[in-house]
Scaffold this motif. Sequence first.
Motif, PDB file in Angstrom:
ATOM      1  N   CYS A   1       0.843  -1.196   0.000  1.00  0.00           N
ATOM      2  CA  CYS A   1       0.000   0.000   0.000  1.00  0.00           C
ATOM      3  C   CYS A   1       0.880   1.248   0.000  1.00  0.00           C
ATOM      4  CB  CYS A   1      -0.912   0.036   1.235  1.00  0.00           C
ATOM      5  SG  CYS A   1      -1.673  -1.540   1.630  1.00  0.00           S
TER       6      CYS A   1
ATOM      7  N   GLN B   1      -9.797  -3.733  -0.727  1.00  0.00           N
ATOM      8  CA  GLN B   1     -10.903  -2.796  -0.956  1.00  0.00           C
ATOM      9  C   GLN B   1     -11.441  -2.248   0.365  1.00  0.00           C
ATOM     10  OE1 GLN B   1     -11.827  -1.204  -3.311  1.00  0.00           O
ATOM     11  NE2 GLN B   1     -14.034  -0.939  -3.557  1.00  0.00           N
TER      12      GLN B   1
ATOM     13  N   ARG C   1      -8.985   0.379   1.587  1.00  0.00           N
ATOM     14  CA  ARG C   1      -9.090   1.591   0.767  1.00  0.00           C
ATOM     15  C   ARG C   1     -10.320   2.424   1.136  1.00  0.00           C
ATOM     16  NH1 ARG C   1     -11.348   3.770  -3.566  1.00  0.00           N
ATOM     17  NH2 ARG C   1     -12.849   2.065  -3.769  1.00  0.00           N
TER      18      ARG C   1
ATOM     19  N   GLU D   1     -10.649   6.175   3.015  1.00  0.00           N
ATOM     20  CA  GLU D   1     -11.455   7.277   2.448  1.00  0.00           C
ATOM     21  C   GLU D   1     -12.413   7.848   3.494  1.00  0.00           C
ATOM     22  OE1 GLU D   1     -13.432   5.911  -1.087  1.00  0.00           O
ATOM     23  OE2 GLU D   1     -11.969   6.934  -2.370  1.00  0.00           O
TER      24      GLU D   1
ATOM     25  N   THR E   1      -5.872   9.208   0.070  1.00  0.00           N
ATOM     26  CA  THR E   1      -6.288   7.912  -0.471  1.00  0.00           C
ATOM     27  C   THR E   1      -5.097   6.964  -0.528  1.00  0.00           C
ATOM     28  OG1 THR E   1      -5.907   8.699  -2.724  1.00  0.00           O
ATOM     29  CG2 THR E   1      -8.152   8.908  -1.853  1.00  0.00           C
ATOM     30  N   LEU E   2      -5.401   5.700  -0.833  1.00  0.00           N
ATOM     31  CA  LEU E   2      -4.364   4.664  -0.940  1.00  0.00           C
ATOM     32  C   LEU E   2      -4.406   4.022  -2.315  1.00  0.00           C
ATOM     33  CD1 LEU E   2      -4.495   2.535   2.342  1.00  0.00           C
ATOM     34  CD2 LEU E   2      -2.889   4.344   1.758  1.00  0.00           C
ATOM     35  N   SER E   3      -3.230   3.652  -2.816  1.00  0.00           N
ATOM     36  CA  SER E   3      -3.105   2.752  -3.954  1.00  0.00           C
ATOM     37  C   SER E   3      -2.542   1.446  -3.415  1.00  0.00           C
ATOM     38  CB  SER E   3      -2.179   3.340  -5.012  1.00  0.00           C
ATOM     39  OG  SER E   3      -2.732   4.523  -5.570  1.00  0.00           O
ATOM     40  N   LEU E   4      -3.076   0.316  -3.916  1.00  0.00           N
ATOM     41  CA  LEU E   4      -2.697  -0.978  -3.375  1.00  0.00           C
ATOM     42  C   LEU E   4      -2.381  -1.960  -4.488  1.00  0.00           C
ATOM     43  CD1 LEU E   4      -5.601   0.049  -1.821  1.00  0.00           C
ATOM     44  CD2 LEU E   4      -4.626  -1.461  -0.105  1.00  0.00           C
TER      45      LEU E   4
ATOM     46  N   ASN F   1      -5.792   5.602  -6.004  1.00  0.00           N
ATOM     47  CA  ASN F   1      -7.014   5.370  -5.227  1.00  0.00           C
ATOM     48  C   ASN F   1      -7.729   4.114  -5.720  1.00  0.00           C
ATOM     49  OD1 ASN F   1      -9.008   5.693  -3.313  1.00  0.00           O
ATOM     50  ND2 ASN F   1     -10.161   7.174  -4.502  1.00  0.00           N
ATOM     51  N   ARG F   2      -6.978   3.039  -5.850  1.00  0.00           N
ATOM     52  CA  ARG F   2      -7.549   1.772  -6.321  1.00  0.00           C
ATOM     53  C   ARG F   2      -6.576   0.644  -5.971  1.00  0.00           C
ATOM     54  NH1 ARG F   2      -9.146   2.798 -11.425  1.00  0.00           N
ATOM     55  NH2 ARG F   2      -8.835   5.024 -11.042  1.00  0.00           N
ATOM     56  N   TYR F   3      -7.027  -0.598  -6.198  1.00  0.00           N
ATOM     57  CA  TYR F   3      -6.112  -1.722  -6.036  1.00  0.00           C
ATOM     58  C   TYR F   3      -6.006  -2.463  -7.357  1.00  0.00           C
ATOM     59  CZ  TYR F   3     -10.096  -4.969  -5.840  1.00  0.00           C
ATOM     60  OH  TYR F   3     -11.198  -5.698  -6.133  1.00  0.00           O
TER      61      TYR F   3
END
Length: 462
Positions: free
Chosen positions: A327, A391, A394, A398, A414-417, A450-452
Amino acid sequence: MIRVNFSKLLAKQPIKSLIEGLVQELATSICITDAQNKILWGEFNQHSPYQYPITVNETVIGYIYGETKVQIIAQILNYLVQQEFQKKNLAIETLDKYEEINFLYDISSKMSTSLTLEEIIDVVIEETKNLLDFSQISFMLLNQKKGELEIFSKQQGKVIKTQGTIRSIEGYVLQSGKEEIINDVNEDPRYIYEGTMIRSLICVPLKVCNETIGVIKVSHTQPSNYTTKDLKLFTALTSQAAAAIQTAQYYNKLKDYSETLEQKVAERTQELEQANQELQKANDKLEYLAIIDGLTQVHNRRYFNQYLVQEWRRLMRERQSLSLILCDVDYFKLFNDHYLHQAGDDCLQKIAQVMQDVVKRPADLVARFGGEEFAIILSNTNELGAARVAQKIRLEVEKLKIPHALSQCSEYVTLSLGIATTIPTPDISSERLILAADKALYQAKNMGRNRYCLYAFRPKQF
């Protein structure tokens, strides 16, 4: 001050039922009021022959009116009120103890990495700022070899050393080995004016193995209201400082005697054995602290690497799936630059807490991978399960709604994973799983953040 709400106590159903049962059993009527005679139970009868006080900690909080046999109910109420008071008192003591343990844990971590007196003094000063209101702090250490008192204080960012004599309050503490609180020195005949404006002080001995090696004095130019709780926490701090100071002194001695160590071995053996014992205790503490990231309180990269290899071998034997999520906080450098580093630290702490709340299985692990990157090991978990966890994390991040004005993908942090899953085999290493998850994370960033993303694990590609 601990207070018992008499009205709320009477409203509790078990107590309410107990009183109703007693009234019925005794075949009598009662009236209960608070200390201001506000009716809490029944109806007031001015002809009631008896009045019984309800007290807690020698303070009247209410009365019960009625016949002589009402005294039984009064005794029971007094017992219940006292029990309520003791429960609240125990809760406060437990909370204080918890805060003290956390405080000592933090101090021991900082002290264990300080090898010079200057570093220890800096740690003590910074931690004392969080405990007490003071104008000056000074350290007085006995130099047994020279028979002198060495005084250390910090002035204009530098540690200054001077020579002094044993006198006034600090002399009393040094000789008696007992701490002192003086909220107004003008009212203490032991205080000797030394040319500086001091009106209040706390003075605590530095002890190691019941031997006083010096004192620490905190003073203020105004009369203060230092409490026994202040003294307790400050004494806990100085106990850690005393051990660290002695360790630093041993460290300096070893440096000073390095050229003539062989000739000094015989006379210093006992001291070195004691020092080694203390260093071993410090190393044991460091060993524990070494697996936890100090900022986020999740596991650190070092422990992550060990645990991943451990789980890789276990799941290889069991032929079960192992998933890894990497992450990254989106645009975190911009966040740090805009909101400053304290806000950045707070942000990472909140995100780490979210991950710990989501990842709860005993065999799973949350770790700080580096900077704003986190890693999550999910044992016995396939791609679908890992995607659900990613998910969930994430979305929970948010929900924190941490403002991020410079983010290019959201108004909040936000996070990217990146997710990679495999069944470990002997011909590939766990490092390849990290590489696969990193590629998935890279894909998530390239697709807008902002997604995985899941990366199809193909060991031969690496």
